[in-house]
Design an enzyme around this catalytic site. Structure first.
Site, PDB file in Angstrom:
ATOM      1  N   ASN A  12       0.853  -1.284  -0.054  1.00 59.49           N
ATOM      2  CA  ASN A  12       0.019  -0.030   0.140  1.00 59.49           C
ATOM      3  C   ASN A  12       1.000   1.177  -0.148  1.00 59.49           C
ATOM      4  OD1 ASN A  12      -1.419   2.221   1.113  1.00 59.49           O
ATOM      5  ND2 ASN A  12      -3.195   0.937   1.820  1.00 59.49           N
ATOM      6  N   HIS A  48       1.186   6.167   1.797  1.00 59.48           N
ATOM      7  CA  HIS A  48       1.975   7.026   2.675  1.00 59.48           C
ATOM      8  C   HIS A  48       2.970   7.605   1.965  1.00 59.48           C
ATOM      9  CE1 HIS A  48      -0.838   6.698   5.803  1.00 59.48           C
ATOM     10  NE2 HIS A  48      -0.605   5.336   6.137  1.00 59.48           N
ATOM     11  N   HIS A 102      -5.558   3.533  -1.284  1.00 62.36           N
ATOM     12  CA  HIS A 102      -6.980   3.930  -0.909  1.00 62.36           C
ATOM     13  C   HIS A 102      -7.398   5.521  -1.346  1.00 62.36           C
ATOM     14  CE1 HIS A 102      -9.409   4.543   3.091  1.00 62.36           C
ATOM     15  NE2 HIS A 102     -10.089   4.629   1.974  1.00 62.36           N
ATOM     16  N   ARG A 134      -9.352   8.132  -0.576  1.00 59.27           N
ATOM     17  CA  ARG A 134     -10.285   8.458   0.725  1.00 59.27           C
ATOM     18  C   ARG A 134     -11.105   9.718  -0.080  1.00 59.27           C
ATOM     19  NH1 ARG A 134      -8.611   6.708   5.822  1.00 59.27           N
ATOM     20  NH2 ARG A 134     -10.397   8.079   6.634  1.00 59.27           N
ATOM     21  N   ARG A 136      -6.712  12.841   1.437  1.00 62.45           N
ATOM     22  CA  ARG A 136      -5.767  12.987   2.173  1.00 62.45           C
ATOM     23  C   ARG A 136      -4.452  12.668   1.730  1.00 62.45           C
ATOM     24  NH1 ARG A 136      -6.819  10.116   7.726  1.00 62.45           N
ATOM     25  NH2 ARG A 136      -9.005  11.053   7.494  1.00 62.45           N
ATOM     26  N   GLU A 150      -8.746   0.545  -2.478  1.00 62.10           N
ATOM     27  CA  GLU A 150      -9.547   0.322  -1.204  1.00 62.10           C
ATOM     28  C   GLU A 150     -10.549   1.598  -1.501  1.00 62.10           C
ATOM     29  OE1 GLU A 150      -7.057   0.887   2.173  1.00 62.10           O
ATOM     30  OE2 GLU A 150      -6.053  -1.161   1.688  1.00 62.10           O
ATOM     31  N   THR A 165      -8.043   3.734   9.050  1.00 62.30           N
ATOM     32  CA  THR A 165      -9.287   2.787   8.858  1.00 62.30           C
ATOM     33  C   THR A 165      -9.038   2.141  10.096  1.00 62.30           C
ATOM     34  OG1 THR A 165      -8.554   2.360   6.682  1.00 62.30           O
ATOM     35  CG2 THR A 165     -10.691   1.157   7.706  1.00 62.30           C
ATOM     36  N   GLU A 212     -10.864  -9.333   3.507  1.00 63.49           N
ATOM     37  CA  GLU A 212      -9.721  -8.722   4.019  1.00 63.49           C
ATOM     38  C   GLU A 212     -10.051  -8.876   5.641  1.00 63.49           C
ATOM     39  OE1 GLU A 212      -7.426  -5.690   2.386  1.00 63.49           O
ATOM     40  OE2 GLU A 212      -6.409  -5.411   4.406  1.00 63.49           O
ATOM     41  N   HIS A 268      -3.525  -4.330   8.014  1.00 69.99           N
ATOM     42  CA  HIS A 268      -3.592  -3.276   8.814  1.00 69.99           C
ATOM     43  C   HIS A 268      -2.607  -3.555  10.050  1.00 69.99           C
ATOM     44  CE1 HIS A 268      -5.021   0.022  10.809  1.00 69.99           C
ATOM     45  NE2 HIS A 268      -5.644   0.402   9.643  1.00 69.99           N
TER      46      HIS A 268
END
Ligand code: PXP
Length: 241
Positions: free
Chosen positions: A7, A10, A43, A45, A49, A70, A101, A151, A191
């Site tokens: 992922n 970030h 993801h 969002r 962000r 996601e 999340t 998941e 996660h």
């Protein structure tokens, strides 16, 4: 054998800290692909962000490795997914005020709305995964929506210090992964996974994909993304050898 999907959200978080164009999550994704990861996860969002719409468009245009989007089960996000056609959609709960999340989807309480989103995405050939807590009722409701995958949220396991309490969290993941597979669901997990805690989750029977973001990107800041990805892949491979 469990496969790593990185992922890269970030990487975009760092870029958005200055609203500039570096670092580029697509460039990070290219390095992950060159390392042999099974997929790239992003993801998009509602509050944008980190990942932006143009990141999704550019990744979809270039990446041949599995692209897992996601997304919240909203009309806006379903519309974007229908247009961009990721290889997989993972439906997640989303709250504006959360840092990340926090819990799994409440499929039991929102089964009809989730089933509608699943059907819209599957109609154009996008397999759908539901991000849920390792809870028997949520797994049974997930199977009823027609989703092909779940998941399992590993946050509780990861946030519990090593010891008997963490073992109980792991047992729950093992049990509910088997339960999901008995109902015909493929099982992913993610996660909070790190090099320190990933092995027992990777070793769960039938585990398909592990979505790992923060710890890979955090390590990459210090040693580079190639080394960070290779370290994580080695842990996963050792656990499943
Ligand atoms: N899976 C899902 C559904 C997520 O929402 C996230 C966080 O974006 C992850 C996996 C990755 O979690 P982490 O960044 O803690 O590795």
């Amino acid at each position: 054998m469990a496969k790593l999907c990185v992922n890269v959200d970030h990487v975009a978080t760092l870029r958005e800290a200055r609203k500039t164009d570096e670092p580029d999550p697509l460039e990070a994704a290219r390095v992950c692909v060159a390392c042999g990861v099974a997929g790239i996860t992003i993801h998009l969002r509602e509050d944008r962000r980190h990942i932006q719409d143009h990141d999704l468009t550019r990744m979809r245009a270039e990446l041949r490795t599995m692209l897992n989007l996601e997304m919240a089960a909203t009309d806006e996000m379903v519309g974007i997914a229908l247009k961009e056609r990721p290889d997989q959609a993972t439906l997640v709960p989303e709250k504006r005020e959360e840092i990340t999340t926090e819990g799994g989807l409440d499929v039991v309480g929102n089964q009809d709305a989730i089933a509608r989103a699943v059907a819209s995405l599957q109609k154009v050939g996008i397999p759908v995964s539901l991000f849920i807590d390792p809870d028997p009722a949520q797994i049974e409701a997930s199977a009823r929506t027609g989703a092909q995958l779940v998941e399992l949220h590993t946050g509780s396991y990861c946030n519990t210090p090593a010891g008997p309490e963490r073992e109980r969290e792991l047992d729950l993941l093992v049990r509910e992964a088997a339960h999901a597979q008995e109902l015909g669901l493929r099982v992913n997990a993610g996660h909070g996974l790190t090099c320190e805690n990933v092995a027992p989750v990777a070793a769960i029977r039938g585990m398909n994909e592990l979505n790992i973001g923060h710890s890979v990107v955090a390590r990459a800041v210090l040693v580079g993304i190639e080394q960070a990805v290779r370290e994580m892949m080695r842990r996963i491979d050792q656990a499943t050898a």
